[in-house]
Design a protein around this motif. Structure first.
Motif, PDB file in Angstrom:
ATOM      1  N   ASP A  39       3.060   5.680  -1.755  1.00 42.68           N
ATOM      2  CA  ASP A  39       2.573   4.429  -1.176  1.00 42.68           C
ATOM      3  C   ASP A  39       3.631   3.689  -0.375  1.00 42.68           C
ATOM      4  N   ILE A  40       4.879   4.077  -0.591  1.00 42.39           N
ATOM      5  CA  ILE A  40       5.955   3.256  -0.046  1.00 42.39           C
ATOM      6  C   ILE A  40       5.968   3.247   1.475  1.00 42.39           C
ATOM      7  N   PRO A  44      -1.439   0.717   6.859  1.00 39.54           N
ATOM      8  CA  PRO A  44      -0.799  -0.592   6.621  1.00 39.54           C
ATOM      9  C   PRO A  44      -0.317  -0.747   5.189  1.00 39.54           C
ATOM     10  N   PRO A  45       0.742  -1.498   5.006  1.00 39.81           N
ATOM     11  CA  PRO A  45       1.316  -1.603   3.664  1.00 39.81           C
ATOM     12  C   PRO A  45       0.433  -2.427   2.746  1.00 39.81           C
ATOM     13  N   ALA A  46       0.520  -2.138   1.467  1.00 37.26           N
ATOM     14  CA  ALA A  46      -0.248  -2.889   0.491  1.00 37.26           C
ATOM     15  C   ALA A  46       0.586  -4.082   0.065  1.00 37.26           C
TER      16      ALA A  46
ATOM     17  N   GLY B 148       9.628   0.343  12.523  1.00 35.39           N
ATOM     18  CA  GLY B 148       8.683   0.205  13.623  1.00 35.39           C
ATOM     19  C   GLY B 148       7.332   0.827  13.365  1.00 35.39           C
ATOM     20  N   VAL B 149       7.253   1.710  12.375  1.00 39.51           N
ATOM     21  CA  VAL B 149       5.964   2.351  12.119  1.00 39.51           C
ATOM     22  C   VAL B 149       5.309   1.826  10.839  1.00 39.51           C
ATOM     23  N   TYR B 150       6.074   1.785   9.760  1.00 39.03           N
ATOM     24  CA  TYR B 150       5.433   1.343   8.520  1.00 39.03           C
ATOM     25  C   TYR B 150       6.071   0.092   7.939  1.00 39.03           C
ATOM     26  N   ALA B 155       3.335  -5.371  10.293  1.00 33.84           N
ATOM     27  CA  ALA B 155       1.988  -5.448   9.728  1.00 33.84           C
ATOM     28  C   ALA B 155       1.530  -6.903   9.672  1.00 33.84           C
ATOM     29  N   ILE B 156       2.423  -7.766   9.194  1.00 37.40           N
ATOM     30  CA  ILE B 156       2.064  -9.180   9.083  1.00 37.40           C
ATOM     31  C   ILE B 156       1.819  -9.785  10.458  1.00 37.40           C
ATOM     32  N   LEU B 157       2.739  -9.516  11.395  1.00 41.47           N
ATOM     33  CA  LEU B 157       2.601 -10.112  12.717  1.00 41.47           C
ATOM     34  C   LEU B 157       1.331  -9.636  13.415  1.00 41.47           C
TER      35      LEU B 157
END
Lengths: 276, 315, 466
Positions: A39-40, A44-46, B148-150, B155-157
């Motif tokens: 998951d790390i 998109p991240p959790a 830049g990818v994960y 993600a937030i922006l």
């Protein structure tokens, strides 16, 4: 006397905003340490982990000797901090209040020492320690850490000693107190904010120092936390989970210490040491 | 004056110095001794050795370092390398910007803590968290956040609609510097907060009382009471922050590796690279000594701007 | 240790004998051109002191050591960090040679940190670690700075015959061998065989084909990114770039001079940049090292990945990979018209000997055993590619990992590491390639700058003069 309402409100707003901002990255590190590897790097991240695992913590303590690293760091950091406070407050007091010559040059000299890039002095220091036979020992780290943290402590504590009213010193002398006694009995207790400040900084500096710990203490039983965490990484892997787990664990002792001593630290830092 | 005080009052002896003063001087040196011994024993030899290295061309042999004196040749080589000046420029403006921001934010937060009643201990604990993180770990964490990818920042922006496509934070020259500064400010503002907070506490309460009785509002109180009293602490915080900022190594090393290219190669990184990657010890020592001179210059400039505010001598 | 006079004599002899086949000057192995580290093409003359072993000319041993009955304790600085490999090796060794004890000293695996640490202690005169693991690109630099002892002085020349082709040359400097190759590393193309099957595409044999296929799959929603690799501003980028360069028929050095101002270099770098501008590769690849690129692939977000052999086991590990069972591995592609398979940079780790060691015999016995079939089998079982022919060429190697079966098809290119200033040479490459990837400079300008900086580095000054 209570501060005016608007001041308190602004104070709370500003404070809470910054506390959140400061905590956010740490929150991210904290939850990542409990996420399974798969998951790390998910995108998109959790924001809140779907799965929880303790595997990274198990790895840190089980596969690596993290417990031992913690012990080494504790011993080295506490001892160094103790000596820095003791020697530093004495020196700071002397420079602040005693009529010795060459104060400015001394202060500048102390600056030079704290400014000199540690990486440059590593090899000569290594040779020194090797000749004395002190490699792979606690003193190999305690002595350099004390030496390199003293300048800052001296500067800070000197500043605090300067702000204690001079009349106290005179009064003590009249009462027949020796210099050391007036330092020990009168001045030191009045500069607790300074002592706590210096203590906090020194402890953290020792706790997080990497390079000397790597070079001077190569034996695995003498490694400290920063070096230990660096060893989690393989050549091509950056095991974020385990690294963050180790990091969270390394912060816990500091948080515990601060929570236990919070009354003193907070009052040292937020109550006036010198009443009007 | 009472008899007792008369006895202890200063009077001139034939030696031109009072016996009381001489006793104090001896006590003074005595109290300096432990710190002095530790510092000198550990740092004098390595520092002098390093300075001496900078005036030699050094060859590593099986018997250790072989020194060949070459005067200032190393310095000439260093100062004629464009890379050196890139590093100087980057380190200087990086330090100035981060320290200025940190002093400002630190003051803001310290004042906020002082003005509230609850949350004081929580604040102190929270402050200590970024500060007590190992710098390399903090850098790894930010590297993960900035990915830049994960990375979670993108993600937030993107989630909030601020950007359409992920920003390559550490891969572009401009954003790399911003990313670096943000990570640094996050980690070291607590340092400033704690110094200023304890400095705030040394201000006697009746100064505030007097000002309030005189009818001063919050801003005037700050400017006329708080700030002047705080200058000593600000000076110290600023001074040591400048020292640390000029010597920054761990953060760019992990986060950007000094890149893209050499955009974020600080002086300390350059020194380390010259010493331990290229194994050019004479040149590396020259870089280190030049760094020290530069930092000292910056400190002296900073101190003169705060002239006399780093604690007057009490005599 | 021998006296200074003897040392200078042997160095002078070695130089005049023009030793050191420099496969590592960026030329594909097998061309057999002889260059020495100082940049001039040299004639190979034979003197009494030089021997030809496995295609490399090395000086005869000056101080042959009989280590049959060695005893004592040695310290081995190893960078395996995680996993049982190190302790398995030590256990097996101590069982076979009960008179020698090995103490493990765990080192960080980051090359620069490791080098700094070893330099600080060895240049400070430390006698431990006796044997240490080091990067495959260190021999020239470490030899020049007396941080490693010349193994070829103490070991019989027959010792060097056991290694696979090209490896000993990479460990040679001025006619002496300073490192014993421990395990090798090779780069491969990892691909999502499920996606290729889904879109009826073959495994690409050329780079252009890879780009087309990746672009197609991404356009049709098969994966988020087409191709990920290592483009960050670090040594790994030199490895990636060298592969494209060799595929295009170019080399970093030709006859000891920088040769990046060639059409081949232009083709290689333009292709790399083109991968980004065409969207096949994300722009962030210029911040990717191995870990980041592998993460993208094992998360199922990329069709193709260029990475070292270890990535195979990672991709099949259900604890961290989402593409278990969906991964295929093939030799890297090449450019059209340049052969059937692409080049892979030689990576890996070697064993070095501390010049100040007090246990020479025991250390040599250890090095001998570590490069013997028994130890190399243990390494293979732990997914490390063996360096000795006896194990590497054996068909049963494939049972350990499918990537091993591909080895015979791979062509190798070494990095130009035969100069003590290699870190500066490499930095000249990766700094400028990275700038081109980021789009900060044009491809032509980047290559021009790189060329100039490489020349500067070769002439003895470090990067940018330092």
């Amino acid at each position: 006397m209570r501060k005016p309402l608007y001041q308190r409100v602004i104070g709370y707003v500003v404070l809470i905003f910054f506390l959140v901002v400061i905590l956010l990255p740490f929150y991210w590190m904290f939850v990542t340490s409990f996420e399974p590897n798969s998951d790390i790097s998910a995108y998109p991240p959790a924001y809140f982990p779907h799965h929880w695992t303790l595997s990274h913590y198990e790895e840190a303590f089980g596969q690596f000797h993290f417990g031992r690293y913690i012990l080494n760091s504790v011993i080295v950091s506490i001892t160094s901090t103790f000596f820095v406070l003791l020697f530093g407050s004495m020196a700071g007091f002397a420079i602040a209040r005693l009529p010795i010559k060459a104060k400015q040059p001394m202060l500048i000299f102390l600056l030079i020492i704290s400014v000199f890039p540690p990486l440059v002095v590593i090899t000569p220091l290594y040779m020194l320690l090797r000749d004395v036979g002190w490699l792979d020992s606690y003193q190999a780290l305690i002595i350099p850490y004390t030496a390199f943290n003293l300048p800052f402590a001296i500067w800070i504590l000197r500043n605090y000693f300067l702000q204690v009213p001079g009349a106290l010193f005179e009064a003590a002398k009249i009462d027949g107190a020796s210099v050391f006694m007036s330092y020990w009995r009168i001045f030191l207790p009045l500069t607790t904010p300074g002592l706590f400040t210096a203590a906090v900084f020194t402890f953290v500096a020792c706790w997080t120092e990497f390079f000397m710990a790597l070079v001077f203490n190569p034996d695995n039983t003498m490694r400290t936390i920063p070096v230990g965490i660096a060893l989690f990484s393989g050549q091509y892997t950056v095991p974020y989970g385990t690294i963050f787990a180790g990091s969270v664990v390394s912060i816990v002792p500091i948080v515990i210490l601060v929570v236990i001593f919070r009354r003193w630290i907070v009052s040292g830092l937020t109550q006036g040491a010198v009443k009007g | 004056m009472s008899k007792a005080m008369e006895r202890h009052a200063s009077f001139r002896t034939e030696r031109g110095q009072t016996s009381v003063v001489r006793h104090d001087v001896r006590a003074g040196f005595g109290m300096l001794t432990p710190a002095g011994i530790v510092i000198l024993a550990v740092t004098i030899f390595p520092i002098l050795y390093s300075v001496w290295m900078s005036f030699n061309s050094i060859q590593l042999t099986e018997n250790g370092f072989q020194f060949t004196f070459n005067g200032i040749q190393n310095y000439v080589d260093v100062y004629s390398a464009p890379l050196f000046w890139h590093s100087v420029w980057f380190t200087v403006y990086y330090s100035i910007v981060t320290v200025a921001i940190e002093l400002f934010l630190g003051l803001l937060i310290a004042l906020a803590i002082q003005n509230v009643e609850k949350l004081k201990s929580v604040s102190v604990v929270v402050m200590l968290i970024p500060w007590s993180l190992i710098t390399v770990i903090s850098a790894e964490m930010w590297s993960y956040i900035y990915n830049g990818v994960y990375g979670v920042l993108n993600a937030i922006l993107q989630g909030l609609g601020f950007i359409h496509s992920p920003i390559n934070w550490t891969g572009e020259p401009v954003t790399a510097v911003i990313a670096l500064m943000a990570a640094d400010i996050w980690k070291t503002t607590p340092f400033v907060v704690i110094i200023l907070l304890s400095g705030l506490q040394m201000i006697p309460k009746d100064y505030y009382e007097a000002a309030r009785i005189d009818g001063a509002n919050g801003w005037q109180i700050f400017w006329n009471v708080t700030f002047p009293q705080l200058r000593g602490s600000i000076a110290i915080a600023g001074l040591f922050r400048i020292l640390q900022a000029f010597g920054i190594f761990d953060l760019p090393f992990v986060l950007t590796q000094g890149g893209p290219g050499s955009t974020t190669t600080s002086l300390a990184m350059l020194g380390e690279e010259t010493l331990f990657t290229n194994l050019h010890f004479g040149l590396g020592a020259a870089v280190a000594v030049s760094t020290v001179i530069l930092i000292l210059g910056a400190c002296l400039i900073f101190l003169s701007a705060f002239r006399g505010m780093v604690g007057e001598e009490a005599q | 240790m021998k006296s200074k006079v003897k040392r200078w004599t042997s160095v002078a002899l070695a130089s005049s004998a023009a030793a050191a086949l420099v496969v590592g000057c960026g030329q594909p192995s097998g061309t057999g051109t002889a260059n020495n580290a100082n940049g001039s093409a040299s004639t190979v003359t034979s003197t009494d002191n030089m021997v030809s072993v496995a295609g490399v000319r090395i000086a005869k041993p000056t101080h042959l050591v009989n280590y049959k009955n060695a005893s004592g304790t040695i310290v081995w600085a190893e960078s395996f960090t995680t996993g049982p490999t190190a302790s398995e090796l030590v256990a097996a060794f101590e069982k076979k040679y009960p008179k020698i004890k090995v103490r493990l000293q765990v080192q960080p695996s980051n090359t620069d940190t490791n080098r700094a640490d070893l330099t600080a202690s060895i240049s400070g005169g430390s006698s431990t670690p006796d044997v240490y693991m080091g990067d495959v690109i260190w021999p020239a630099q470490f030899a020049h700075n007396q941080l490693a002892a010349p193994l070829s002085d103490y070991l019989p020349t027959s010792f060097w015959a056991r290694f696979s082709n090209g490896l000993v040359a990479g460990a040679t400097y001025n006619g002496k061998v300073y490192a014993a190759p421990l395990f090798a590393d090779t780069a491969f193309l990892y691909y999502r065989k499920d996606l290729l099957a889904k879109y009826h595409l073959p495994v690409p044999k050329t780079w252009q084909q890879l780009q087309t296929e990746a672009s197609y799959i991404v356009k049709h929603g098969g994966a988020k990114y087409g191709f990920v690799w290592q483009g960050a501003d670090y040594e790994g980028l030199t490895c990636d770039f060298d592969e494209y360069l060799a595929d295009a028929g170019g080399s970093v050095l030709t006859n000891g001079k920088a040769s990046l101002n060639t059409p081949a270099a232009k083709q290689a770098l333009s292709f790399m940049r083109g991968l980004i501008t065409s969207g096949v590769t994300p722009q962030s690849v210029d911040t990717f090292q191995e870990a980041q690129s592998e993460n993208v692939f094992t998360q199922g977000n990329a069709v193709f990945l260029r990475n070292w052999s270890y990535a195979w086991s990672d991709s099949q590990n259900p604890a961290s990979s989402k593409v278990v069972g969906k991964v295929g591995v093939a030799p890297l592609p090449t450019f059209a018209g340049h052969g059937t398979n692409g080049y892979s940079t030689v990576g890996g780790w070697d064993l070095y000997l501390n010049p100040h060691t007090k246990n020479l015999a025991a250390a040599l016995q250890f090095i001998d055993w570590m490069t013997s079939p028994q130890a190399q089998e243990i390494l293979a079982a732990n997914s490390e590619m063996p360096t000795i022919k006896a194990v590497a060429d054996s068909p049963s190697l494939a049972k350990y990992s499918p990537v091993f079966a591909l080895l015979p098809q791979v062509k190798f290119v070494s990095r130009p590491a035969q100069t003590p200033n290699y870190p500066a040479v490499s930095k000249a490459i990766y700094d400028n390639v990275n700038a081109a990837l980021a789009g900060s400079v044009s491809v032509a300008q980047a290559l021009k700058n790189a060329n100039q900086q490489i020349q500067q580095a070769l002439s003895g000054s470090g990067s940018g003069g330092l």
